[in-house]
Design a protein around this motif. Sequence first.
Motif, PDB file in Angstrom:
ATOM      1  N   UNK A   1      10.644  -4.408   7.712  1.00 30.83           N
ATOM      2  CA  UNK A   1      11.298  -3.381   8.542  1.00 30.83           C
ATOM      3  C   UNK A   1      11.105  -3.589  10.036  1.00 30.83           C
ATOM      4  N   UNK A   2      10.154  -4.449  10.434  1.00 32.04           N
ATOM      5  CA  UNK A   2       9.883  -4.665  11.864  1.00 32.04           C
ATOM      6  C   UNK A   2      10.214  -6.091  12.305  1.00 32.04           C
ATOM      7  N   UNK A   3      11.005  -6.813  11.503  1.00 33.93           N
ATOM      8  CA  UNK A   3      11.321  -8.214  11.822  1.00 33.93           C
ATOM      9  C   UNK A   3      12.114  -8.324  13.125  1.00 33.93           C
ATOM     10  N   UNK A   4      11.840  -9.399  13.868  1.00 36.68           N
ATOM     11  CA  UNK A   4      12.557  -9.686  15.098  1.00 36.68           C
ATOM     12  C   UNK A   4      13.299 -11.011  14.938  1.00 36.68           C
ATOM     13  N   UNK A   5      14.264 -11.309  15.809  1.00 34.62           N
ATOM     14  CA  UNK A   5      15.016 -12.563  15.669  1.00 34.62           C
ATOM     15  C   UNK A   5      14.134 -13.805  15.612  1.00 34.62           C
ATOM     16  N   UNK A   6      13.021 -13.804  16.351  1.00 37.64           N
ATOM     17  CA  UNK A   6      12.148 -14.975  16.381  1.00 37.64           C
ATOM     18  C   UNK A   6      11.449 -15.204  15.041  1.00 37.64           C
TER      19      UNK A   6
ATOM     20  N   UNK B   1       0.825  -1.207   0.000  1.00 39.53           N
ATOM     21  CA  UNK B   1       0.000   0.000   0.000  1.00 39.53           C
ATOM     22  C   UNK B   1       0.864   1.263   0.000  1.00 39.53           C
ATOM     23  N   UNK B   2       1.997   1.206   0.685  1.00 35.94           N
ATOM     24  CA  UNK B   2       2.888   2.362   0.730  1.00 35.94           C
ATOM     25  C   UNK B   2       3.561   2.605  -0.623  1.00 35.94           C
ATOM     26  N   UNK B   3       3.616   1.551  -1.447  1.00 36.75           N
ATOM     27  CA  UNK B   3       4.253   1.657  -2.765  1.00 36.75           C
ATOM     28  C   UNK B   3       3.384   2.378  -3.784  1.00 36.75           C
ATOM     29  N   UNK B   4       2.108   2.604  -3.462  1.00 35.84           N
ATOM     30  CA  UNK B   4       1.195   3.249  -4.408  1.00 35.84           C
ATOM     31  C   UNK B   4       1.472   4.752  -4.443  1.00 35.84           C
ATOM     32  N   UNK B   5       1.730   5.317  -5.615  1.00 36.83           N
ATOM     33  CA  UNK B   5       1.934   6.773  -5.694  1.00 36.83           C
ATOM     34  C   UNK B   5       0.661   7.519  -5.297  1.00 36.83           C
ATOM     35  N   UNK B   6       0.823   8.650  -4.652  1.00 35.82           N
ATOM     36  CA  UNK B   6      -0.317   9.455  -4.222  1.00 35.82           C
ATOM     37  C   UNK B   6      -0.186  10.880  -4.750  1.00 35.82           C
TER      38      UNK B   6
ATOM     39  N   UNK C   1      12.402  -3.301  -0.324  1.00 38.34           N
ATOM     40  CA  UNK C   1      13.770  -3.771  -0.589  1.00 38.34           C
ATOM     41  C   UNK C   1      13.808  -5.279  -0.818  1.00 38.34           C
ATOM     42  N   UNK C   2      14.833  -5.726  -1.541  1.00 33.05           N
ATOM     43  CA  UNK C   2      15.020  -7.158  -1.731  1.00 33.05           C
ATOM     44  C   UNK C   2      14.074  -7.756  -2.752  1.00 33.05           C
ATOM     45  N   UNK C   3      14.031  -9.083  -2.800  1.00 35.21           N
ATOM     46  CA  UNK C   3      13.201  -9.804  -3.767  1.00 35.21           C
ATOM     47  C   UNK C   3      12.479 -10.962  -3.073  1.00 35.21           C
ATOM     48  N   UNK C   4      11.472 -11.500  -3.752  1.00 33.95           N
ATOM     49  CA  UNK C   4      10.758 -12.677  -3.248  1.00 33.95           C
ATOM     50  C   UNK C   4      11.755 -13.836  -3.161  1.00 33.95           C
TER      51      UNK C   4
END
Length: 321
Positions: free
Chosen positions: A294-299, A257-262, A274-277
């Motif tokens: 961006x919010x990933x944790x070690x678990x 959703x953030x990737x949609x131009x406004x 960032x990155x790829x599938x």
Amino acid sequence: MTEPLLAIKDLRTYFISKNKEVRAVDGIDLEVYPRQIVCVVGESGSGKSMTSLSIMRLVPQPKGKIVSGEVRFNGEDLLQLSEEQMAKRRGNNISMIFQEPMTALNPVMTIGRQISEVLLRHQKWSRREAKAKTVEMLQKVGISRAERIVNEYPHQLSGGMRQRVMIAMAMMCEPKLLIADEPTTALDVTIQAQVLELMKKMRDEYDTSIIFITHDLGVVAEMADHVVVMYAGQVVESASGDQLFHHPSHPYTKALLESIPSLNDDKEILFSIPGTVPDAAAFPKGCRFADRCPTARPSCTEAMPELREIRPGHLVRCDYA
């Protein structure tokens, strides 16, 4: 609530070679109710198109194989039918609009012959009756000179006209389920809007349910009763259209959703994920979006999150949503 028209449970479609196993679809659950439009969204390589081909039992052979799961249509498991039985369902009870009409249509057959063949095969109409119905259906999908179009070939039509022909062909037997695989990708925005409106009109007229596969969230906002977000062969979020756009909960959905131009934003550089599938032959053990999140944790890298309900009808595959 009524029973689902289509109920997919733990569907797995793999491509198997001597050296590796590519998990294109890896444990999909999905339900479609009568007259409902379900949009399936995700990046290229997320498994959207392969899910649709699995429903139709058109997975490329010999390397592609549906290894497990259920695909119940009107209570009948399509995966347990013989090829002859399944051939009677395709085009009759379940139809599909393929991604590129120029390659989906036979270049050496007239438009009229290709469309009427559906009725001749499934409904046993006479050729005269089938031709009359073909002209009528072409008129319904907005082709004004239908009497001439039936005698023309695909290369003589524009992209928008070919897409209308594909819709007419798919709706000839008034199927209960229509699968549309990115049917507006190659069309300009004006023709795209007309095709979307036409598909909703067909839904209302024939009580047809639609699975609409797309990567365009603008189309999703226009079409969806329910949205299924796929990533790396799995469902990562499933919610009504309103819930998904107002309360996106999976980090991948939020990033899309953030990737949609406004028009309201004055940004010089657009946001991109960032990155790829990840490679479908070597998925990580934990969350498949973790290395891009961006919010990933070690678990997140240790165990695969379950698809869980966070509010009525809203499912998310994230332990921290």
